[in-house]
Design a protein around this motif. Structure first.
Motif, PDB file in Angstrom:
ATOM      1  N   UNK A   1       0.914  -1.253  -0.104  1.00 49.96           N
ATOM      2  CA  UNK A   1      -0.419   0.246  -0.151  1.00 49.96           C
ATOM      3  C   UNK A   1       0.365   0.884   0.115  1.00 49.96           C
ATOM      4  N   UNK A   2       0.284   2.750   0.152  1.00 46.73           N
ATOM      5  CA  UNK A   2       0.286   3.417   0.104  1.00 46.73           C
ATOM      6  C   UNK A   2       0.574   4.586   1.174  1.00 46.73           C
ATOM      7  N   UNK A   3       0.622   5.260   2.116  1.00 43.68           N
ATOM      8  CA  UNK A   3       0.140   6.235   3.099  1.00 43.68           C
ATOM      9  C   UNK A   3       0.026   6.901   2.301  1.00 43.68           C
ATOM     10  N   UNK A   4      -0.767   7.887   2.961  1.00 41.26           N
ATOM     11  CA  UNK A   4      -0.677   9.439   2.660  1.00 41.26           C
ATOM     12  C   UNK A   4       0.157  10.689   2.182  1.00 41.26           C
ATOM     13  N   UNK A   5       1.314  10.276   2.781  1.00 37.09           N
ATOM     14  CA  UNK A   5       2.240  10.709   2.158  1.00 37.09           C
ATOM     15  C   UNK A   5       3.335  10.696   1.881  1.00 37.09           C
ATOM     16  N   UNK A   6       2.977   9.323   0.928  1.00 35.26           N
ATOM     17  CA  UNK A   6       3.806   8.485  -0.556  1.00 35.26           C
ATOM     18  C   UNK A   6       4.484   7.815   0.412  1.00 35.26           C
ATOM     19  N   UNK A   7       4.535   7.104   1.546  1.00 38.00           N
ATOM     20  CA  UNK A   7       5.549   6.105   1.581  1.00 38.00           C
ATOM     21  C   UNK A   7       5.050   4.423   1.592  1.00 38.00           C
ATOM     22  N   UNK A   8       5.719   4.116   0.374  1.00 41.14           N
ATOM     23  CA  UNK A   8       5.231   2.907   0.310  1.00 41.14           C
ATOM     24  C   UNK A   8       5.791   2.069   1.102  1.00 41.14           C
ATOM     25  N   UNK A   9       4.713   0.591   1.391  1.00 42.66           N
ATOM     26  CA  UNK A   9       5.114  -0.202   2.028  1.00 42.66           C
ATOM     27  C   UNK A   9       4.402  -1.875   2.011  1.00 42.66           C
ATOM     28  N   UNK A  10       5.097  -2.929   2.181  1.00 45.46           N
ATOM     29  CA  UNK A  10       4.744  -3.681   2.793  1.00 45.46           C
ATOM     30  C   UNK A  10       4.367  -4.536   4.063  1.00 45.46           C
ATOM     31  N   UNK A  11       2.484  -5.088   3.774  1.00 48.23           N
ATOM     32  CA  UNK A  11       3.059  -5.689   5.412  1.00 48.23           C
ATOM     33  C   UNK A  11       2.708  -7.449   5.025  1.00 48.23           C
ATOM     34  N   UNK A  12       2.928  -8.401   6.239  1.00 52.10           N
ATOM     35  CA  UNK A  12       3.407  -9.363   6.014  1.00 52.10           C
ATOM     36  C   UNK A  12       3.358 -10.170   7.707  1.00 52.10           C
ATOM     37  N   UNK A  13       2.885 -11.434   7.420  1.00 49.95           N
ATOM     38  CA  UNK A  13       2.306 -11.954   8.509  1.00 49.95           C
ATOM     39  C   UNK A  13       1.265 -12.054   8.982  1.00 49.95           C
ATOM     40  N   UNK A  14       1.438 -12.623  10.293  1.00 52.80           N
ATOM     41  CA  UNK A  14      -0.549 -12.298  10.703  1.00 52.80           C
ATOM     42  C   UNK A  14      -0.375 -10.940  11.675  1.00 52.80           C
ATOM     43  N   UNK A  15      -2.051 -10.923  11.426  1.00 53.48           N
ATOM     44  CA  UNK A  15      -1.716  -8.899  11.822  1.00 53.48           C
ATOM     45  C   UNK A  15      -2.508  -8.729  13.011  1.00 53.48           C
ATOM     46  N   UNK A  16      -2.284 -10.078  13.621  1.00 50.39           N
ATOM     47  CA  UNK A  16      -2.522 -10.165  15.186  1.00 50.39           C
ATOM     48  C   UNK A  16      -1.136  -9.820  15.743  1.00 50.39           C
ATOM     49  N   UNK A  17      -0.484 -10.819  15.381  1.00 50.67           N
ATOM     50  CA  UNK A  17       1.224 -10.966  15.938  1.00 50.67           C
ATOM     51  C   UNK A  17       1.971  -9.301  16.567  1.00 50.67           C
ATOM     52  N   UNK A  18       3.026  -9.885  17.084  1.00 53.32           N
ATOM     53  CA  UNK A  18       4.225  -8.551  17.267  1.00 53.32           C
ATOM     54  C   UNK A  18       3.765  -7.615  15.929  1.00 53.32           C
ATOM     55  N   UNK A  19       3.997  -6.265  16.213  1.00 51.41           N
ATOM     56  CA  UNK A  19       4.280  -5.654  15.510  1.00 51.41           C
ATOM     57  C   UNK A  19       5.694  -5.408  14.937  1.00 51.41           C
TER      58      UNK A  19
END
Length: 283
Positions: free
Chosen positions: A21-39
């Motif tokens: 995804x991309x945040x409002x400030x233009x930061x591109x990111x990737x999310x991986x792993x269980x959403x309820x796990x340790x960030x």
């Protein structure tokens, strides 16, 4: 759009479920792993991008919710909204966590990323659970500091690619460079993808930002792991021990035989200690 090329060695790595995804400030990111796990937030180094962590994701995502992102002006992220500084880069993480609805996270930072996560710890201590500082510089002494500042000035004059060949020699062992031309080509592609002005600003931050991290007051008191490699000329073992000495209870681990980008040359040598550290310190 700038494209951050995939690291070729991921062809042999089991696939990881990912969402980008991309945040409002233009930061591109990737999310991986269980959403309820340790960030866990992964911060790459100067001239690289979030794909630096590809070989680490299978291990890290088993029990962690991993957030890997591109620094401003790197990979697929927009340039910084203000003149780059460690504070600006730390705020990028805070804004990204806000966008994702994450209250606190552990930060794993490589090179300048290990400077950014220390700045984050000073600016946003209530949003942090632990730090892993990998191959990151500290007090260089006057001679080495002058050399790093000269490199930053050279980049400003001649562009991001001007220092790459010398950097690859500092970053990898000779045998690995000779045996892995595809990895060298991938890093070249990452560097070519960086916005030139963003790179010049980041290079200056890498050169000068250590000054604000030496013996900070108040200091960092969170669980911290500091790692480097015995042959890393820019982030030496002495620097890692000095960083750890300034953080109450910090652990130090020195990986033998590797240079600055040892985490690409031998990913397991970094993933395993980081995982062990997170399991012991973050619930």
């Amino acid at each position: 759009m700038r494209i951050c090329a995939r690291w070729d060695t991921t062809r042999t790595i089991p696939p990881v479920s990912e969402r980008t995804g991309k945040a409002p400030d233009g930061t591109a990111y990737l999310l991986a792993g269980p959403e309820d796990a340790r960030p866990v937030v992964l911060i790459h180094g100067l001239g690289l991008c979030r794909q630096l962590w590809d070989a680490h994701l299978p291990g890290l995502t088993a029990h962690n919710h991993v957030i890997a992102y591109d620094l401003y002006g790197h990979g697929e992220s927009a340039p910084p909204p203000a003149t780059a500084s460690l504070t600006v880069y730390a705020q990028q993480i805070a804004d990204l966590l806000d966008h994702l609805g994450v209250a606190k996270a552990a930060l794993v930072g490589f090179s300048i990323g290990g400077m950014i996560n220390r700045r984050f710890a000073l600016d946003h201590p209530d949003r942090l659970t632990a730090l892993a500082i990998l191959n990151s510089p500290h007090d260089r002494g006057s001679e080495a500091q002058a050399q790093v500042e000269a490199r930053a000035a050279f980049v400003r004059a001649d562009g991001p690619m001007a220092t790459l060949d010398a950097a690859l020699e500092r970053w990898f062992t000779p045998h690995f460079r000779a045996a892995n031309p595809e990895t060298m080509a991938t890093i070249r592609a990452w560097r070519e993808a960086v916005d030139p002005e963003s790179y010049a600003q980041a290079a200056w931050v890498l050169a000068n930002g250590v000054r604000e991290l030496i013996r900070p007051s108040p200091g960092i008191t969170l669980p911290t792991l500091v790692m480097t490699c015995t042959e890393d000329s820019g982030s030496t073992s002495a620097m890692s021990h000095a960083i750890a000495a300034e953080i109450v209870g910090a652990e130090t681990l020195i990986v033998p035989g590797l240079r600055h980008l040892g985490l690409m040359e031998d990913p397991v040598a970094f993933t395993d200690p980081v995982l062990s550290f997170l399991e012991r310190t973050v619930r």
